[in-house]
Enzyme design. Sequence first.
Site, PDB file in Angstrom:
ATOM      1  CE  LYS A   1      -3.942  -2.005  -0.257  1.00 38.95           C
ATOM      2  NZ  LYS A   1      -4.789  -1.888  -1.442  1.00 38.95           N
TER       3      LYS A   1
HETATM    4  N1  PMP Z   1      -3.269  -8.188   1.392  1.00 39.45           N
HETATM    5  C1  PMP Z   1      -3.399  -7.258   2.346  1.00 39.45           C
HETATM    6  C2  PMP Z   1      -2.835  -7.527   3.692  1.00 39.45           C
HETATM    7  C3  PMP Z   1      -4.069  -6.056   2.073  1.00 39.45           C
HETATM    8  O1  PMP Z   1      -4.197  -5.119   3.040  1.00 39.45           O
HETATM    9  C4  PMP Z   1      -4.614  -5.868   0.787  1.00 39.45           C
HETATM   10  C5  PMP Z   1      -5.360  -4.602   0.491  1.00 39.45           C
HETATM   11  N2  PMP Z   1      -6.715  -4.583   0.838  1.00 39.45           N
HETATM   12  C6  PMP Z   1      -4.471  -6.879  -0.182  1.00 39.45           C
HETATM   13  C7  PMP Z   1      -3.782  -8.023   0.170  1.00 39.45           C
HETATM   14  C8  PMP Z   1      -5.062  -6.792  -1.550  1.00 39.45           C
HETATM   15  O2  PMP Z   1      -4.459  -5.818  -2.347  1.00 39.45           O
HETATM   16  P1  PMP Z   1      -5.358  -4.975  -3.331  1.00 39.45           P
HETATM   17  O3  PMP Z   1      -6.212  -4.072  -2.480  1.00 39.45           O
HETATM   18  O4  PMP Z   1      -4.391  -4.202  -4.163  1.00 39.45           O
HETATM   19  O5  PMP Z   1      -6.201  -5.889  -4.121  1.00 39.45           O
END
Ligand code: PMP
Length: 344
Positions: A48
């Site tokens: 993120k």
């Molecule tokens: N794993 C974790 C620990 C996350 O916080 C997130 C984000 N919600 C994701 C995977 C998935 O990533 P994305 O939001 O880019 O699909």
Amino acid sequence: MAQKNQVFDNVLDLVGNTPLIKLNTITAPFKGEFYAKVEAFNPGHSSKDRVALYIIEQAERQGILKPGDTIIETTSGNTGFSIAMVSIIKGYDCILAVSSKSSADKISMLKTMGAKVYVCPAHVRADDPRSYYEVAKRLHSEIKGSVYINQYFNQLNIDAHYNSTGPEIWEQTEGKITHLVACSGTGGTISGTARYLKEQNPNVKVIGVDAFGSVIKKYHETREFDEKEIYPYRIEGLGKNLIPTATDFDAIDTFVKVTDEESAHSARHVAKTEGLFVGYTSGAAMQAVKQLEEAGEFDENSRVVIIFPDHGSRYMSKIYSDKWMTDQGFFDSVNEVEAESIQY
Ligand code: PMP
């Protein structure tokens, strides 16, 4: 060895360019080669950081943000931490509207990183004025010069990964990648990375990881929102009870669903076998790879990249707690707990 003697202007210079690390033990019985893109190497310990930095810098480029302005988001998770970190360095105020379900530890962490945290009641509808969505929207309309990140519905979330994660993986594998396996929450990671990789080679197969209890896989298959798919589950950050526009469903070939229990064990297995202390969704991605291998997806020529989104330290009171695992019924017997403990 990593490069020596490097000096950085500030912590944001370390966002992105995460390592691709070969898995040597856990995948040894499988056909093909398996590599983890370990996003915990970002300074905020998750993928993120890329999204927070990219969206904020886009707003700066467009002249929307100036020092002292405010960034708003609805999250107590990794995105909140990353936005708070970027805001500190760039001199913005950071407001996070979070659910009252968020743990006290998470709220303390965000406050430590300078965020102003609004704790909103968890058990109200999304359109209730007290919900964290509505509070964020109201603050955005009231505060002049504020930016609402809105990661589930922001195309820049996809662009962040199209411009960084995708090119990094293509270069790191020297274009030899055959499969990408990635969790889908907002969908930004998998969609942006997939778009870039498929532009380079349309044969790269992109496999999304979804949770039982989430609507995403079914929506991909039918393009219909099926409420019956929705029920509570424990993995955080994976799957959803709505359809995010930050997911490009056309860029993804197929989805695999994983259980809370097997994903938790897979994360612990990654830690024990590869020495990589990863988060719950990394375990989910690893579990998906195991299921794909059992289904005969890979052969000797496969070069599989698995995205590990964050670090295990955020899950000490969950998947890395024997008590939590026992309370969930994830250990069959006390003996199994002891056996696990001895192996550690
Ligand atoms: N794993 C974790 C620990 C996350 O916080 C997130 C984000 N919600 C994701 C995977 C998935 O990533 P994305 O939001 O880019 O699909």
